[in-house]
Design a protein around this motif. Structure first.
Motif, PDB file in Angstrom:
ATOM      1  N   GLU A 147       0.905  -1.553   0.083  1.00 34.63           N
ATOM      2  CA  GLU A 147      -0.130  -0.060  -0.074  1.00 34.63           C
ATOM      3  C   GLU A 147       0.865   1.175   0.070  1.00 34.63           C
ATOM      4  O   GLU A 147       0.587   2.081  -0.993  1.00 34.63           O
ATOM      5  CB  GLU A 147      -0.777   0.042   1.278  1.00 34.63           C
ATOM      6  CG  GLU A 147      -2.334   0.117   0.888  1.00 34.63           C
ATOM      7  CD  GLU A 147      -3.236   0.102   2.235  1.00 34.63           C
ATOM      8  OE1 GLU A 147      -3.194   0.973   3.202  1.00 34.63           O
ATOM      9  OE2 GLU A 147      -3.765  -1.243   2.113  1.00 34.63           O
ATOM     10  N   ALA A 148       1.936   1.448   0.688  1.00 34.80           N
ATOM     11  CA  ALA A 148       2.805   2.525   0.925  1.00 34.80           C
ATOM     12  C   ALA A 148       3.468   2.419  -0.407  1.00 34.80           C
ATOM     13  O   ALA A 148       3.630   3.762  -1.038  1.00 34.80           O
ATOM     14  CB  ALA A 148       3.700   2.220   2.058  1.00 34.80           C
ATOM     15  N   LEU A 149       3.876   1.355  -0.942  1.00 33.83           N
ATOM     16  CA  LEU A 149       4.585   1.456  -2.268  1.00 33.83           C
ATOM     17  C   LEU A 149       3.654   1.760  -3.491  1.00 33.83           C
ATOM     18  O   LEU A 149       4.257   2.609  -4.175  1.00 33.83           O
ATOM     19  CB  LEU A 149       5.299   0.149  -2.647  1.00 33.83           C
ATOM     20  CG  LEU A 149       6.400  -0.261  -1.822  1.00 33.83           C
ATOM     21  CD1 LEU A 149       6.515  -1.858  -2.198  1.00 33.83           C
ATOM     22  CD2 LEU A 149       7.670   0.463  -2.242  1.00 33.83           C
ATOM     23  N   ALA A 150       2.277   1.730  -3.167  1.00 35.98           N
ATOM     24  CA  ALA A 150       1.584   1.931  -4.399  1.00 35.98           C
ATOM     25  C   ALA A 150       1.259   3.559  -4.379  1.00 35.98           C
ATOM     26  O   ALA A 150       0.987   4.100  -5.648  1.00 35.98           O
ATOM     27  CB  ALA A 150       0.253   1.472  -4.061  1.00 35.98           C
ATOM     28  N   GLU A 151       1.550   4.153  -3.118  1.00 32.02           N
ATOM     29  CA  GLU A 151       1.547   5.598  -3.219  1.00 32.02           C
ATOM     30  C   GLU A 151       2.696   6.291  -4.020  1.00 32.02           C
ATOM     31  O   GLU A 151       2.832   7.539  -4.305  1.00 32.02           O
ATOM     32  CB  GLU A 151       1.570   6.089  -1.772  1.00 32.02           C
ATOM     33  CG  GLU A 151       0.031   6.104  -1.036  1.00 32.02           C
ATOM     34  CD  GLU A 151       0.258   6.543   0.407  1.00 32.02           C
ATOM     35  OE1 GLU A 151       1.328   6.751   1.169  1.00 32.02           O
ATOM     36  OE2 GLU A 151      -0.704   6.240   0.936  1.00 32.02           O
ATOM     37  N   MET A 152       3.741   5.563  -4.223  1.00 34.08           N
ATOM     38  CA  MET A 152       4.934   5.942  -5.254  1.00 34.08           C
ATOM     39  C   MET A 152       4.765   5.913  -6.480  1.00 34.08           C
ATOM     40  O   MET A 152       5.489   6.082  -7.487  1.00 34.08           O
ATOM     41  CB  MET A 152       6.278   5.204  -4.633  1.00 34.08           C
ATOM     42  CG  MET A 152       6.390   5.520  -3.176  1.00 34.08           C
ATOM     43  SD  MET A 152       7.983   4.984  -2.647  1.00 34.08           S
ATOM     44  CE  MET A 152       9.247   6.096  -3.217  1.00 34.08           C
ATOM     45  N   LEU A 153       3.244   5.686  -7.081  1.00 32.57           N
ATOM     46  CA  LEU A 153       3.007   5.520  -8.413  1.00 32.57           C
ATOM     47  C   LEU A 153       2.126   6.681  -8.526  1.00 32.57           C
ATOM     48  O   LEU A 153       1.115   6.774  -7.976  1.00 32.57           O
ATOM     49  CB  LEU A 153       2.255   4.300  -8.598  1.00 32.57           C
ATOM     50  CG  LEU A 153       2.831   2.759  -8.549  1.00 32.57           C
ATOM     51  CD1 LEU A 153       1.725   1.806  -8.960  1.00 32.57           C
ATOM     52  CD2 LEU A 153       4.160   2.870  -9.658  1.00 32.57           C
ATOM     53  N   PRO A 154       2.422   7.610  -9.526  1.00 33.35           N
ATOM     54  CA  PRO A 154       1.731   8.954  -9.571  1.00 33.35           C
ATOM     55  C   PRO A 154       0.471   8.407 -10.591  1.00 33.35           C
ATOM     56  O   PRO A 154       0.542   7.192 -11.022  1.00 33.35           O
ATOM     57  CB  PRO A 154       2.668   9.608 -10.578  1.00 33.35           C
ATOM     58  CG  PRO A 154       3.565   8.653 -11.268  1.00 33.35           C
ATOM     59  CD  PRO A 154       3.860   7.508 -10.228  1.00 33.35           C
ATOM     60  N   PRO A 155      -0.575   9.212 -10.325  1.00 34.35           N
ATOM     61  CA  PRO A 155      -1.672   8.941 -11.112  1.00 34.35           C
ATOM     62  C   PRO A 155      -1.541   9.084 -12.709  1.00 34.35           C
ATOM     63  O   PRO A 155      -0.306   9.780 -13.239  1.00 34.35           O
ATOM     64  CB  PRO A 155      -2.535  10.307 -10.757  1.00 34.35           C
ATOM     65  CG  PRO A 155      -1.805  11.270 -10.119  1.00 34.35           C
ATOM     66  CD  PRO A 155      -0.581  10.566  -9.619  1.00 34.35           C
ATOM     67  N   GLY A 156      -2.307   8.593 -13.477  1.00 36.17           N
ATOM     68  CA  GLY A 156      -1.935   8.608 -15.059  1.00 36.17           C
ATOM     69  C   GLY A 156      -2.449   7.188 -15.415  1.00 36.17           C
ATOM     70  O   GLY A 156      -2.487   6.047 -14.721  1.00 36.17           O
ATOM     71  N   PRO A 157      -2.734   7.213 -16.822  1.00 36.36           N
ATOM     72  CA  PRO A 157      -3.181   5.973 -17.319  1.00 36.36           C
ATOM     73  C   PRO A 157      -2.052   4.872 -17.418  1.00 36.36           C
ATOM     74  O   PRO A 157      -0.868   5.485 -17.602  1.00 36.36           O
ATOM     75  CB  PRO A 157      -3.510   6.284 -18.935  1.00 36.36           C
ATOM     76  CG  PRO A 157      -2.928   7.787 -19.156  1.00 36.36           C
ATOM     77  CD  PRO A 157      -2.579   8.336 -17.825  1.00 36.36           C
ATOM     78  N   GLY A 158      -2.282   3.905 -17.026  1.00 33.07           N
ATOM     79  CA  GLY A 158      -0.847   2.730 -16.829  1.00 33.07           C
ATOM     80  C   GLY A 158      -0.817   2.373 -15.568  1.00 33.07           C
ATOM     81  O   GLY A 158      -0.269   1.469 -15.036  1.00 33.07           O
ATOM     82  N   ARG A 159      -1.257   3.277 -14.374  1.00 29.73           N
ATOM     83  CA  ARG A 159      -1.063   3.013 -13.182  1.00 29.73           C
ATOM     84  C   ARG A 159      -1.710   1.851 -12.666  1.00 29.73           C
ATOM     85  O   ARG A 159      -1.042   0.940 -12.038  1.00 29.73           O
ATOM     86  CB  ARG A 159      -1.785   4.373 -12.341  1.00 29.73           C
ATOM     87  CG  ARG A 159      -1.376   4.015 -10.885  1.00 29.73           C
ATOM     88  CD  ARG A 159      -1.876   5.185 -10.111  1.00 29.73           C
ATOM     89  NE  ARG A 159      -1.359   5.472  -9.011  1.00 29.73           N
ATOM     90  CZ  ARG A 159      -2.224   5.007  -7.823  1.00 29.73           C
ATOM     91  NH1 ARG A 159      -3.375   4.471  -7.819  1.00 29.73           N
ATOM     92  NH2 ARG A 159      -1.580   5.313  -6.611  1.00 29.73           N
ATOM     93  N   GLU A 160      -2.963   1.566 -12.931  1.00 24.42           N
ATOM     94  CA  GLU A 160      -3.605   0.425 -12.578  1.00 24.42           C
ATOM     95  C   GLU A 160      -3.075  -0.752 -13.108  1.00 24.42           C
ATOM     96  O   GLU A 160      -2.943  -2.106 -12.574  1.00 24.42           O
ATOM     97  CB  GLU A 160      -5.140   0.396 -13.005  1.00 24.42           C
ATOM     98  CG  GLU A 160      -5.877   1.533 -11.986  1.00 24.42           C
ATOM     99  CD  GLU A 160      -5.534   1.306 -10.382  1.00 24.42           C
ATOM    100  OE1 GLU A 160      -5.690   0.370 -10.020  1.00 24.42           O
ATOM    101  OE2 GLU A 160      -5.210   2.410  -9.995  1.00 24.42           O
ATOM    102  N   THR A 161      -2.838  -0.713 -14.474  1.00 20.47           N
ATOM    103  CA  THR A 161      -2.089  -1.957 -14.888  1.00 20.47           C
ATOM    104  C   THR A 161      -0.987  -2.230 -14.336  1.00 20.47           C
ATOM    105  O   THR A 161      -0.519  -3.586 -14.153  1.00 20.47           O
ATOM    106  CB  THR A 161      -1.870  -1.707 -16.471  1.00 20.47           C
ATOM    107  OG1 THR A 161      -2.745  -0.862 -17.149  1.00 20.47           O
ATOM    108  CG2 THR A 161      -1.694  -2.934 -17.243  1.00 20.47           C
ATOM    109  N   VAL A 162      -0.023  -1.430 -14.031  1.00 18.68           N
ATOM    110  CA  VAL A 162       1.230  -1.709 -13.390  1.00 18.68           C
ATOM    111  C   VAL A 162       0.887  -2.268 -11.897  1.00 18.68           C
ATOM    112  O   VAL A 162       1.579  -3.338 -11.564  1.00 18.68           O
ATOM    113  CB  VAL A 162       2.239  -0.230 -13.018  1.00 18.68           C
ATOM    114  CG1 VAL A 162       3.190  -0.201 -12.316  1.00 18.68           C
ATOM    115  CG2 VAL A 162       2.568   0.133 -14.547  1.00 18.68           C
TER     116      VAL A 162
END
Ligand code: HEC
Length: 167
Positions: free
Chosen positions: A29-44
């Motif tokens: 969960e903490a690491l997921a916050e290190m993914l910025p918003p944008g298309p592709g985020r959910e796939t990653v």
């Protein structure tokens, strides 16, 4: 006596599995916050976390050709992706974690100049971060910082993925 042991062992195994799943999801969960918003985020988040966690991705810095190469490698290793997902993931990763993007900085200890180098973090917000951190003694997690800054999630997420809270 033996039948008790037979009953107990699967129970013990289940507890251990449940425990480790909890630890894993906490740090994910903490690491997921290190993914910025944008298309592709959910796939990653979905396709890139089955073999390793996100740390290896959010700490990587690669140019376009290197991300393309990396994604190809991952597909060779068995990553499940639809062909039409490849280009958005690659564009997303090169924007978020391109070769010229600085490493994440520790928001509790970084100097003003280091914070100012974080993309999308302007001087005014940096000044507020420094003020709030000296008042409170620091932040434990992203949500604490967001509330101290009284920022909307949408604006906060634009730079928050390059901040960390411990080393
Ligand atoms: C099927 C398992 C699997 C999946 C799914 C997977 N990886 Fe990997 N990945 C690996 C393995 C194994 C390694 C370690 C390879 C090594 O030691 O060089 C690795 C290493 C990496 C590395 C570090 C090495 C490098 O090339 O810099 C990055 C970055 C990475 N993966 C990104 C991703 C991304 C992005 C995705 C989603 C598109 C993904 N991985 C999905 C298996 C996987």
């Amino acid at each position: 006596m033996h039948y008790r042991l037979v009953l107990l062992l699967p129970l013990l195994a289940m507890t251990v599995v449940a425990g480790s799943a909890q630890i894993r999801s906490g740090s994910d969960e903490a690491l997921a916050e290190m993914l910025p918003p944008g298309p592709g985020r959910e796939t990653v988040k979905e396709s890139c976390t089955t073999c390793h966690n996100l740390k290896i991705i959010v700490t990587a810095r690669k140019n376009r050709a290197e991300w393309d190469q990396c994604i190809n490698d991952m597909i060779q290793r068995g990553t499940a992706l639809f062909p039409e997902e490849i280009e958005p993931i690659s564009a997303y990763l090169v924007k978020a974690f391109g070769a010229d993007v600085p490493a994440a900085v520790n928001v509790n200890t970084a100097r003003r100049e280091e914070l100012q180098k974080v993309p999308n973090l302007n001087a005014e917000v940096v000044a507020r971060i420094i003020e709030e951190r000296s008042k409170s003694g620091g932040f434990e997690k992203a949500e604490d910082l967001r509330q101290a800054l009284k920022m909307e999630k949408e604006n906060f997420e634009k730079f928050a993925y390059l901040l960390k809270y411990s080393n």
